[in-house]
Write a protein that holds these residues in place. Structure first.
Motif, PDB file in Angstrom:
ATOM      1  N   LYS A  29      -1.953 -39.030   5.479  1.00 33.63           N
ATOM      2  CA  LYS A  29      -3.056 -39.142   5.796  1.00 33.63           C
ATOM      3  C   LYS A  29      -4.070 -39.951   5.481  1.00 33.63           C
ATOM      4  O   LYS A  29      -4.377 -40.847   5.011  1.00 33.63           O
ATOM      5  CB  LYS A  29      -2.710 -39.550   7.081  1.00 33.63           C
ATOM      6  N   THR A  96       6.093 -42.793   4.815  1.00 35.13           N
ATOM      7  CA  THR A  96       6.447 -42.653   6.492  1.00 35.13           C
ATOM      8  C   THR A  96       5.645 -43.094   7.108  1.00 35.13           C
ATOM      9  O   THR A  96       4.463 -43.787   6.373  1.00 35.13           O
ATOM     10  CB  THR A  96       7.146 -40.972   6.769  1.00 35.13           C
ATOM     11  N   ASN A  97       6.124 -43.684   8.440  1.00 36.12           N
ATOM     12  CA  ASN A  97       5.196 -43.799   9.388  1.00 36.12           C
ATOM     13  C   ASN A  97       4.579 -43.450   9.299  1.00 36.12           C
ATOM     14  O   ASN A  97       3.296 -44.086  11.044  1.00 36.12           O
ATOM     15  CB  ASN A  97       6.279 -44.864  10.174  1.00 36.12           C
ATOM     16  N   THR A  98       4.930 -42.320   9.092  1.00 37.98           N
ATOM     17  CA  THR A  98       3.095 -41.928   9.698  1.00 37.98           C
ATOM     18  C   THR A  98       1.725 -41.482   8.515  1.00 37.98           C
ATOM     19  O   THR A  98       0.982 -40.593   8.843  1.00 37.98           O
ATOM     20  CB  THR A  98       4.016 -40.233  10.291  1.00 37.98           C
ATOM     21  N   SER A  99       2.340 -42.523   7.506  1.00 38.42           N
ATOM     22  CA  SER A  99       1.833 -41.949   6.315  1.00 38.42           C
ATOM     23  C   SER A  99       1.969 -41.284   5.549  1.00 38.42           C
ATOM     24  O   SER A  99       0.584 -40.377   4.740  1.00 38.42           O
ATOM     25  CB  SER A  99      -0.302 -42.907   6.531  1.00 38.42           C
ATOM     26  N   LEU A 100       2.377 -40.368   6.073  1.00 39.58           N
ATOM     27  CA  LEU A 100       2.709 -39.131   4.761  1.00 39.58           C
ATOM     28  C   LEU A 100       3.207 -40.184   3.401  1.00 39.58           C
ATOM     29  O   LEU A 100       4.144 -40.999   3.268  1.00 39.58           O
ATOM     30  CB  LEU A 100       3.780 -38.256   5.493  1.00 39.58           C
ATOM     31  N   SER A 138      -2.555 -31.066   9.202  1.00 41.12           N
ATOM     32  CA  SER A 138      -3.303 -32.293   7.994  1.00 41.12           C
ATOM     33  C   SER A 138      -4.186 -30.644   7.212  1.00 41.12           C
ATOM     34  O   SER A 138      -4.759 -30.594   6.474  1.00 41.12           O
ATOM     35  CB  SER A 138      -4.867 -32.482   8.438  1.00 41.12           C
TER      36      SER A 138
END
Lengths: 160, 193
Positions: A29, A96-100, A138
């Motif tokens: 992220k 992705t929507n988790t900002s991966l 992370s």
């Protein structure tokens, strides 16, 4: 300043030009590198990493543009397609929507559908790896199972 | 209706029956919860042996309560021998609560010690042990559960892991050793003269 996380890079073998996919990078992220697979020797790998890094800016622009207002409902939405040509490579993005973020660096033209499938698989493998209770969020992914699965998936992709 | 703990077949059948009637919980949630628990213990204790011991103690607390549910659901009254007990644990107990059966083997000469072989362990679904936790028996809670449960039926055992899939072995193996059969002693004031 953000602490530099130790990055794990795995290398490929000889004859790299013959294979299409040069590098696959997982970026978190905060743009921290989580895992990078790249072809070639040290210099080549470093170069590919650098390219991935430059592509991140484009990813962020695209992420904002493509997803404003729309919700991500499937991996088709997550796949951003070709981001930009850089030198002799093409870079494809996947968010992705988790900002991966996943970045794929390819040499010649590739079958986009196949690449999209590969990135979907890579995403799934990543999700499995982070479910390991011993993985700290992370940080670099050091799971050997994950690394060998990614290598296999990439090899399968390059073999087509 | 009470049934005697008998052969492998009976135990398997019991296990299946109970399992089918149990409320199920999501396997991933279960594995992740246990993982978070172990992780927290790692933060609290840091020493691997201390963690193993804690897991075993927690298991013991679970076991002493679980046995009642097991006996109620299966209707088993008593086992004829320690061998029957082993089969019941492996085929009925594990199957009823974990959803996987274990194999019994490795009996010693006088049938006082056996091994439970677990091929599949729902606790360790996503787990990969990092090298610095080499000595950790991740599923040690299971040893405690067995010890606690058996203690409530007057059997004192010692359980420990001898092989673990997370350590690279092909199966996980729990060694169960009978220490003594506990006889309830009458308190002194009730004894005659």
């Amino acid at each position: 300043p953000r602490p530099r996380s130790r990055l794990l890079v795995a290398g490929g073998g000889e004859g790299w030009w013959a294979m299409s996919l040069q590098s696959l990078a997982f970026v978190g992220k905060e743009n921290e590198p989580l895992y990078i697979w790249a072809q070639g020797d040290e210099a080549q790998q470093l170069h590919l990493q650098f390219l991935c890094h430059s592509a991140l800016d484009v990813v962020e622009e695209r992420q904002a543009a493509t997803l404003s207002g729309r919700r991500i409902s499937s991996s088709s939405d997550m796949f951003l397609g070709q981001l930009c040509p850089l030198e002799e490579y093409r870079i494809f993005g996947y968010v992705t929507n988790t900002s991966l973020k996943l970045l794929a660096v390819t040499g010649d033209a590739v079958n986009e559908q196949a690449l999209k499938d590969l990135m979907k698989t890579a995403h799934r493998l990543f999700v499995r790896a982070v479910q390991n209770p011993f993985y700290t969020a992370s940080t670099a992914v050091s799971s050997t199972r994950f690394q060998s699965s990614i290598r296999q998936a990439v090899a399968a992709f390059n073999a087509r | 209706m009470a049934t005697r703990g008998g052969s492998v077949a009976t135990a398997s059948r019991l296990g299946e029956q109970v399992w089918s009637r149990m409320n199920k919980v999501n396997g991933e949630l279960f594995a992740l919860t246990y993982g978070a628990l172990v992780n927290q213990l790692l933060r609290d204790f840091e020493d691997v042996d201390a963690i193993n011991e804690q897991l075993e103690k927690m298991g013991y607390n679970i076991g002493v309560r679980l046995i009642d549910e097991f006996l109620a659901k299966t209707g088993v009254s008593s086992c004829e021998s320690f061998r029957d007990t082993a089969e019941l644990i492996a085929k009925a107990g594990f199957r009823a609560f974990l959803g996987v059966s274990a194999e019994v083997g490795g009996w010693n000469a006088d049938s006082t010690a056996f091994s439970l072989m677990l091929a599949d362990n729902p606790l360790t679904e996503f787990v990969e042990l990092p090298p610095q936790y080499r000595g950790l028996y991740y599923s040690n809670i299971l040893c405690g559960v067995i010890r606690g449960a058996l203690e409530m039926v007057q059997i004192r055992v010692e359980c420990r892991f001898v092989r673990d899939v997370l350590h690279g072995d092909d199966v996980s193996e729990i060694r169960v050793e009978l220490k003594e059969r506990i006889h309830d002693e009458m308190a002194d004031e009730y004894k005659e003269g």
